[in-house]
Motif scaffolding. Structure first.
Motif, PDB file in Angstrom:
ATOM      1  N   LEU A   1      17.026  16.516   3.617  1.00  0.00           N
ATOM      2  CA  LEU A   1      16.799  17.255   4.858  1.00  0.00           C
ATOM      3  C   LEU A   1      15.409  16.978   5.407  1.00  0.00           C
ATOM      4  CD1 LEU A   1      18.553  20.669   4.289  1.00  0.00           C
ATOM      5  CD2 LEU A   1      19.329  18.649   5.485  1.00  0.00           C
ATOM      6  N   GLU A   2      14.398  16.969   4.531  1.00  0.00           N
ATOM      7  CA  GLU A   2      13.044  16.659   5.001  1.00  0.00           C
ATOM      8  C   GLU A   2      13.018  15.267   5.629  1.00  0.00           C
ATOM      9  OE1 GLU A   2      10.253  18.580   5.139  1.00  0.00           O
ATOM     10  OE2 GLU A   2      11.523  20.217   4.445  1.00  0.00           O
ATOM     11  N   GLY A   3      13.573  14.289   4.895  1.00  0.00           N
ATOM     12  CA  GLY A   3      13.599  12.924   5.416  1.00  0.00           C
ATOM     13  C   GLY A   3      14.477  12.811   6.650  1.00  0.00           C
ATOM     14  N   GLY A   4      15.603  13.516   6.637  1.00  0.00           N
ATOM     15  CA  GLY A   4      16.535  13.452   7.764  1.00  0.00           C
ATOM     16  C   GLY A   4      15.939  14.035   9.039  1.00  0.00           C
ATOM     17  N   ILE A   5      15.221  15.145   8.912  1.00  0.00           N
ATOM     18  CA  ILE A   5      14.575  15.738  10.095  1.00  0.00           C
ATOM     19  C   ILE A   5      13.529  14.761  10.633  1.00  0.00           C
ATOM     20  CG2 ILE A   5      13.090  17.620  10.918  1.00  0.00           C
ATOM     21  CD1 ILE A   5      14.480  19.455   8.858  1.00  0.00           C
ATOM     22  N   LEU A   6      12.790  14.132   9.722  1.00  0.00           N
ATOM     23  CA  LEU A   6      11.778  13.154  10.143  1.00  0.00           C
ATOM     24  C   LEU A   6      12.423  11.992  10.911  1.00  0.00           C
ATOM     25  CD1 LEU A   6       8.749  12.373   9.901  1.00  0.00           C
ATOM     26  CD2 LEU A   6       9.361  11.108   7.845  1.00  0.00           C
ATOM     27  N   LEU A   7      13.557  11.500  10.399  1.00  0.00           N
ATOM     28  CA  LEU A   7      14.247  10.402  11.096  1.00  0.00           C
ATOM     29  C   LEU A   7      14.783  10.861  12.456  1.00  0.00           C
ATOM     30  CD1 LEU A   7      16.180   8.594   8.192  1.00  0.00           C
ATOM     31  CD2 LEU A   7      13.971   7.996   9.186  1.00  0.00           C
ATOM     32  N   CYS A   8      15.283  12.100  12.521  1.00  0.00           N
ATOM     33  CA  CYS A   8      15.773  12.628  13.811  1.00  0.00           C
ATOM     34  C   CYS A   8      14.631  12.734  14.823  1.00  0.00           C
ATOM     35  CB  CYS A   8      16.399  14.010  13.616  1.00  0.00           C
ATOM     36  SG  CYS A   8      18.022  13.977  12.855  1.00  0.00           S
ATOM     37  N   LEU A   9      13.496  13.244  14.375  1.00  0.00           N
ATOM     38  CA  LEU A   9      12.330  13.348  15.262  1.00  0.00           C
ATOM     39  C   LEU A   9      11.948  11.977  15.789  1.00  0.00           C
ATOM     40  CD1 LEU A   9       9.814  15.683  13.383  1.00  0.00           C
ATOM     41  CD2 LEU A   9      10.775  16.064  15.659  1.00  0.00           C
ATOM     42  N   THR A  10      11.906  11.003  14.857  1.00  0.00           N
ATOM     43  CA  THR A  10      11.437   9.668  15.228  1.00  0.00           C
ATOM     44  C   THR A  10      12.440   8.966  16.132  1.00  0.00           C
ATOM     45  OG1 THR A  10      10.340   9.609  13.084  1.00  0.00           O
ATOM     46  CG2 THR A  10      10.492   7.532  14.254  1.00  0.00           C
ATOM     47  N   LYS A  11      13.724   9.274  15.931  1.00  0.00           N
ATOM     48  CA  LYS A  11      14.760   8.622  16.731  1.00  0.00           C
ATOM     49  C   LYS A  11      15.121   9.434  17.971  1.00  0.00           C
ATOM     50  CE  LYS A  11      18.849   5.881  15.882  1.00  0.00           C
ATOM     51  NZ  LYS A  11      19.990   5.575  15.040  1.00  0.00           N
ATOM     52  N   LYS A  12      14.555  10.624  18.066  1.00  0.00           N
ATOM     53  CA  LYS A  12      14.894  11.548  19.167  1.00  0.00           C
ATOM     54  C   LYS A  12      16.394  11.748  19.265  1.00  0.00           C
ATOM     55  CE  LYS A  12      11.098  11.425  22.430  1.00  0.00           C
ATOM     56  NZ  LYS A  12      10.705  11.157  23.818  1.00  0.00           N
ATOM     57  N   SER A  13      17.035  11.982  18.138  1.00  0.00           N
ATOM     58  CA  SER A  13      18.488  12.132  18.103  1.00  0.00           C
ATOM     59  C   SER A  13      18.887  12.878  16.830  1.00  0.00           C
ATOM     60  CB  SER A  13      19.128  10.736  18.094  1.00  0.00           C
ATOM     61  OG  SER A  13      20.394  10.761  17.463  1.00  0.00           O
ATOM     62  N   GLY A  14      19.971  13.650  16.895  1.00  0.00           N
ATOM     63  CA  GLY A  14      20.449  14.366  15.719  1.00  0.00           C
ATOM     64  C   GLY A  14      21.317  13.513  14.814  1.00  0.00           C
ATOM     65  N   GLU A  15      21.526  12.264  15.196  1.00  0.00           N
ATOM     66  CA  GLU A  15      22.457  11.398  14.469  1.00  0.00           C
ATOM     67  C   GLU A  15      22.095  11.200  12.990  1.00  0.00           C
ATOM     68  OE1 GLU A  15      22.443   7.198  15.509  1.00  0.00           O
ATOM     69  OE2 GLU A  15      23.217   7.154  13.458  1.00  0.00           O
TER      70      GLU A  15
ATOM     71  N   TYR B   1      24.681  20.152   9.888  1.00  0.00           N
ATOM     72  CA  TYR B   1      25.133  19.954  11.278  1.00  0.00           C
ATOM     73  C   TYR B   1      24.371  20.878  12.236  1.00  0.00           C
ATOM     74  CZ  TYR B   1      29.009  16.844   9.997  1.00  0.00           C
ATOM     75  OH  TYR B   1      29.750  15.785   9.545  1.00  0.00           O
ATOM     76  N   GLN B   2      24.129  22.106  11.784  1.00  0.00           N
ATOM     77  CA  GLN B   2      23.368  23.033  12.641  1.00  0.00           C
ATOM     78  C   GLN B   2      21.975  22.493  12.914  1.00  0.00           C
ATOM     79  OE1 GLN B   2      23.234  27.140  11.550  1.00  0.00           O
ATOM     80  NE2 GLN B   2      25.389  27.476  11.953  1.00  0.00           N
ATOM     81  N   LEU B   3      21.328  21.999  11.850  1.00  0.00           N
ATOM     82  CA  LEU B   3      19.992  21.419  12.018  1.00  0.00           C
ATOM     83  C   LEU B   3      20.030  20.249  12.997  1.00  0.00           C
ATOM     84  CD1 LEU B   3      18.391  21.180   8.451  1.00  0.00           C
ATOM     85  CD2 LEU B   3      17.515  22.456  10.399  1.00  0.00           C
ATOM     86  N   SER B   4      21.068  19.418  12.866  1.00  0.00           N
ATOM     87  CA  SER B   4      21.146  18.239  13.733  1.00  0.00           C
ATOM     88  C   SER B   4      21.266  18.650  15.200  1.00  0.00           C
ATOM     89  CB  SER B   4      22.310  17.329  13.324  1.00  0.00           C
ATOM     90  OG  SER B   4      23.525  17.826  13.838  1.00  0.00           O
ATOM     91  N   GLY B   5      21.887  19.805  15.448  1.00  0.00           N
ATOM     92  CA  GLY B   5      22.048  20.302  16.811  1.00  0.00           C
ATOM     93  C   GLY B   5      20.723  20.630  17.481  1.00  0.00           C
ATOM     94  N   GLU B   6      19.705  20.936  16.661  1.00  0.00           N
ATOM     95  CA  GLU B   6      18.376  21.262  17.212  1.00  0.00           C
ATOM     96  C   GLU B   6      17.798  20.111  18.032  1.00  0.00           C
ATOM     97  OE1 GLU B   6      16.639  24.202  16.873  1.00  0.00           O
ATOM     98  OE2 GLU B   6      18.520  24.938  16.034  1.00  0.00           O
ATOM     99  N   PHE B   7      18.240  18.896  17.713  1.00  0.00           N
ATOM    100  CA  PHE B   7      17.624  17.725  18.362  1.00  0.00           C
ATOM    101  C   PHE B   7      18.237  17.393  19.713  1.00  0.00           C
ATOM    102  CE2 PHE B   7      16.446  17.677  14.007  1.00  0.00           C
ATOM    103  CZ  PHE B   7      15.112  17.352  14.070  1.00  0.00           C
ATOM    104  N   SER B   8      19.272  18.158  20.102  1.00  0.00           N
ATOM    105  CA  SER B   8      19.766  17.970  21.457  1.00  0.00           C
ATOM    106  C   SER B   8      19.226  19.074  22.370  1.00  0.00           C
ATOM    107  CB  SER B   8      21.302  17.941  21.462  1.00  0.00           C
ATOM    108  OG  SER B   8      21.817  18.948  20.657  1.00  0.00           O
ATOM    109  N   LYS B   9      18.422  19.979  21.788  1.00  0.00           N
ATOM    110  CA  LYS B   9      17.808  21.025  22.610  1.00  0.00           C
ATOM    111  C   LYS B   9      16.537  20.497  23.267  1.00  0.00           C
ATOM    112  CE  LYS B   9      19.453  24.940  19.881  1.00  0.00           C
ATOM    113  NZ  LYS B   9      19.059  25.878  18.833  1.00  0.00           N
ATOM    114  N   GLU B  10      16.110  21.191  24.307  1.00  0.00           N
ATOM    115  CA  GLU B  10      14.880  20.748  24.976  1.00  0.00           C
ATOM    116  C   GLU B  10      13.644  21.089  24.154  1.00  0.00           C
ATOM    117  OE1 GLU B  10      13.867  21.077  28.880  1.00  0.00           O
ATOM    118  OE2 GLU B  10      15.706  20.220  29.672  1.00  0.00           O
TER     119      GLU B  10
END
Lengths: 190, 190
Positions: free
Chosen positions: A159-173, A89-98
């Protein structure tokens, strides 16, 4: 810290950030010198072998940074399921930061694994270190050695795959969805 | 197929292969022209916008290639757990071959997600297409819409991360370990 070490550290920090954002081939040494704010000669003085040597130092820096982050979270939460979930969840929060950063080392690993052996080994060592932290937590929580080792690898991959999907989707979801599956995945084997 | 289309296809196939191996910034247009065996002017004729336009065509090509592969495996195995496992074991077998390819699109996604919007959108579309195939299979097997959607994302993330770990470890073992966890993960919610 001496001025000398300050310059070296500034170069490593700048390189880590730029490699995370654009990958190994997407960053030039002149860009790293500029971002680090050091004199042009410093980079060649501290890293006489050039970009490869600097990339390995940057990967080791990111490895330590991420390890400390994992350690802090999973030592602070006793229950292993909740500890891993809190970390995700903490990692996912990074994707709502600027100031989003890229994958810690995933991009550089993908670019170079087949062509640059020293960088590949540095990436392998980072993945192993992170997995060993999960293994330790799971074993301390009563999981068998085998299950701990397997689950640590799966968590690392997610986590590696999840961060990649978050980057690509521009969202922490995507990472939040992954966190929700952790209770299923971490069911103790009888 | 006309000669014109042949040249265009040869360029796309060469670009896909090289981008998978070295990422977006690690490959030059001259390298793609050389590997495709086409005349120098062809690349600029078919892709007047240059590298970005070609990268999007290459990503779409890889998207279709991977989709066909997923479809073939999961349509051929009725049980959803076994179908996903078969797919992952097949992927893991790629790492014992001599001609290993890199991540399908993960490296290029990691390099460009924060800086190139058209490429990011092409990568997002590929990830969504692959996930939709897993969703379809899970729904047809009686999983709820919500669980199917969540699990499809997690499977996709595990595969992206798992391929990255296999590349870095030069071994198919990480994907095999992931395949073994699929029965736990795909437990139907009551």
């Amino acid at each position: 810290m001496t001025n000398k070490n300050k310059a070296k550290d500034a170069i490593i920090v700048a390189a880590s950030r730029l490699f995370r954002l654009h990958g190994y081939y997407g960053v030039g040494l002149s860009e790293i010198i500029k971002e680090s704010g050091t004199a042009k000669g410093s980079l060649y003085y501290y890293f006489p072998e050039g970009k490869e040597e600097l990339a390995i130092a940057a990967i080791n820096h990111t490895k330590e940074f991420v390890s400390e982050n994992i350690r802090e979270v999973i030592e602070g939460v006793e229950d292993p399921v909740q500890a891993i979930q809190t970390h995700i969840y903490q990692l996912s929060g990074e994707f709502s930061k600027e100031s989003i950063l890229g994958l810690p080392i995933g991009t550089i690993a993908g670019e170079t694994a087949l062509t640059n052996e020293p960088i590949r080994l540095a990436c392998q060592s980072a993945f192993e270190d992170w997995q060993s932290l999960y293994i330790e937590k799971l074993i301390a929580s009563g999981y068998s050695d085998k299950q701990s080792k397997d689950l640590a690898l799966v968590i690392n991959a997610m986590l590696e795959g999840g961060i990649l999907l978050c980057l690509t989707k521009k969202s922490g979801e995507p990472l939040r969805t992954i966190a929700e599956q952790i209770p299923l995945l971490l069911k103790k084997e009888k």
